[in-house]
Scaffold this motif. Structure first.
Motif, short mmCIF file in Angstrom:
data_model
loop_
_atom_site.label_atom_id
_atom_site.label_comp_id
_atom_site.label_asym_id
_atom_site.label_seq_id
_atom_site.Cartn_x
_atom_site.Cartn_y
_atom_site.Cartn_z
N GLN A 92 0.93 -1.39 -0.10
CA GLN A 92 -0.04 -0.06 0.12
C GLN A 92 0.62 1.43 0.04
O GLN A 92 0.55 2.20 -0.75
CB GLN A 92 -0.81 -0.10 1.26
N ALA A 93 1.80 1.16 0.91
CA ALA A 93 2.65 2.35 0.96
C ALA A 93 3.56 2.80 -0.27
O ALA A 93 3.41 4.06 -0.96
CB ALA A 93 3.74 2.29 2.10
N VAL A 94 3.88 1.78 -0.95
CA VAL A 94 4.86 1.94 -2.16
C VAL A 94 3.70 2.46 -3.36
O VAL A 94 4.39 3.14 -4.26
CB VAL A 94 5.66 0.57 -2.55
N ALA A 95 2.72 2.04 -3.35
CA ALA A 95 1.60 2.26 -4.33
C ALA A 95 1.03 3.75 -4.19
O ALA A 95 0.75 4.53 -5.02
CB ALA A 95 0.46 1.17 -4.63
N GLN A 96 0.70 4.16 -2.87
CA GLN A 96 0.03 5.38 -2.54
C GLN A 96 0.76 6.40 -1.99
O GLN A 96 0.29 7.81 -2.03
CB GLN A 96 -1.12 4.96 -1.80
N GLU A 97 1.89 6.31 -1.35
CA GLU A 97 2.41 7.28 -0.38
C GLU A 97 3.16 8.28 -1.46
O GLU A 97 3.75 7.78 -2.50
CB GLU A 97 3.57 6.48 0.58
N SER A 98 2.96 9.52 -1.00
CA SER A 98 3.37 10.44 -2.23
C SER A 98 4.81 10.76 -2.51
O SER A 98 5.13 10.82 -3.55
CB SER A 98 2.98 11.69 -1.70
N ILE A 99 5.69 10.02 -1.61
CA ILE A 99 7.15 10.32 -1.70
C ILE A 99 7.40 9.16 -2.84
O ILE A 99 8.13 9.26 -3.95
CB ILE A 99 7.86 9.77 -0.33
N PHE A 100 6.86 7.85 -2.80
CA PHE A 100 6.96 6.86 -3.63
C PHE A 100 6.29 7.31 -5.13
O PHE A 100 7.03 7.07 -6.15
CB PHE A 100 6.43 5.38 -3.25
N GLN A 101 5.21 8.00 -5.09
CA GLN A 101 4.73 8.18 -6.30
C GLN A 101 5.34 9.49 -7.01
O GLN A 101 5.70 9.44 -8.28
CB GLN A 101 3.17 8.97 -6.01
N ARG A 102 6.28 10.20 -6.29
CA ARG A 102 7.14 11.08 -6.89
C ARG A 102 8.15 10.54 -7.71
O ARG A 102 8.70 11.28 -8.63
CB ARG A 102 7.44 12.22 -5.91
N TYR A 103 8.84 9.66 -6.95
CA TYR A 103 9.73 9.05 -7.41
C TYR A 103 9.77 8.16 -8.76
O TYR A 103 10.14 8.32 -9.73
CB TYR A 103 10.54 7.84 -6.49
N SER A 104 8.34 7.49 -8.71
CA SER A 104 8.08 6.78 -9.75
C SER A 104 7.77 7.67 -11.01
O SER A 104 7.92 7.23 -12.11
CB SER A 104 6.64 6.03 -9.58
N ALA A 105 7.07 8.90 -10.81
CA ALA A 105 6.63 9.73 -11.70
C ALA A 105 7.92 10.47 -12.37
O ALA A 105 7.88 10.67 -13.73
CB ALA A 105 5.93 11.04 -11.23
N LYS A 106 8.97 10.50 -11.85
CA LYS A 106 10.22 11.24 -12.44
C LYS A 106 11.11 10.15 -12.92
O LYS A 106 11.97 10.44 -13.87
CB LYS A 106 11.14 11.82 -11.25
#
Length: 239
Positions: free
Chosen positions: A78-92
């Motif tokens: 859940q954290a890797v998919a939804q937490e904003s810090i992981f989302q920001r890394y994935s987007a970049k």
């Protein structure tokens, strides 16, 4: 295997452009403000990597990693998919891959802590090995002299499914991470009287490390892609 076991997530990110690489470098500092605020996070580390396969003292500015420890597999996913810090890394990132790992063996310390809770080892399935050490500055040159030989032996071993060298601080705080089809193949490599065994003896005889940790994990799950494809660690083992 139940999802209530402590789970370690190890996420790798590749950054393709100069701007995204600069962003990733700045996040080595900035992400330290965000990660401690995440609910359920027990331990975390931000890591860079080395050039080549990662086992060199020269930084690779395109690959970074985040290691996090969670109370269970569900919270980790859940954290890797939804937490904003992981989302920001994935987007970049141009690509990213996360492994979810269950510790079954750990000894030593990491930043003065024992972050991994041991569970009963699985009888079958892929196994991950993580070695982390703080190298004493006075022996850093000797340490790095051994690393290319070790890297070459791992690279020639047909059993190794994945390998990378990462670290918190270049030259001095280093992590080796590898995945093997089973515990037997990993143990056979460790017992081989080659550069790896010689380096271990040199470490013990010379007291090279100020702090060290050795951990083994079951690979519970994975998501994402690496080097343009899914590593398929679990699927290939089961096929």
């Amino acid at each position: 295997m139940g999802t209530e076991m402590q789970t370690v997530s190890l996420s790798f990110y590749r950054f393709a452009t100069p701007l995204s690489r600069l962003w990733a470098l700045t996040m080595m500092g900035a992400a330290r403000l965000s990660l401690p605020r995440i609910d359920g996070l027990q331990f975390w580390k931000l890591c860079g990597s080395g050039t080549g396969e990662g086992f060199t003292p020269i930084p690779n500015t395109s690959v970074y990693a985040i290691l996090t420890v969670w109370p269970d597999l569900d919270r980790a996913k859940q954290a890797v998919a939804q937490e904003s810090i992981f989302q920001r890394y994935s987007a970049k990132a141009s690509e990213h891959w996360t492994l979810f790992l269950t510790p079954y063996s750990a000894r030593g310390a990491w930043s003065g802590q024992s972050p991994f809770v041991e569970e009963t080892p699985a009888q079958t399935g892929p196994i991950a090995a993580l070695t982390r050490a703080t190298v004493r500055p006075v022996v850093a040159a000797q340490f790095w002299k051994h690393v290319p030989d070790i890297s070459g032996v791992i690279g020639r071993d047909q059993n190794v499914l994945f390998k990378i060298g990462i670290g918190e601080v270049p030259l001095f705080q280093q992590i080796t991470f590898s995945i093997w089809p089973d515990s037997g193949s990993m143990a056979a490599f460790a017992r081989n009287n080659g550069p790896h065994a010689q380096a271990i003896r040199a470490v013990r005889d010379g007291n090279w490390f100020r702090e060290e940790l050795y951990a083994r994990f079951r690979v519970a799950d994975e998501t994402g892609s690496w080097e343009g494809q899914s590593p398929r660690i679990l699927k290939d083992i089961a096929a």
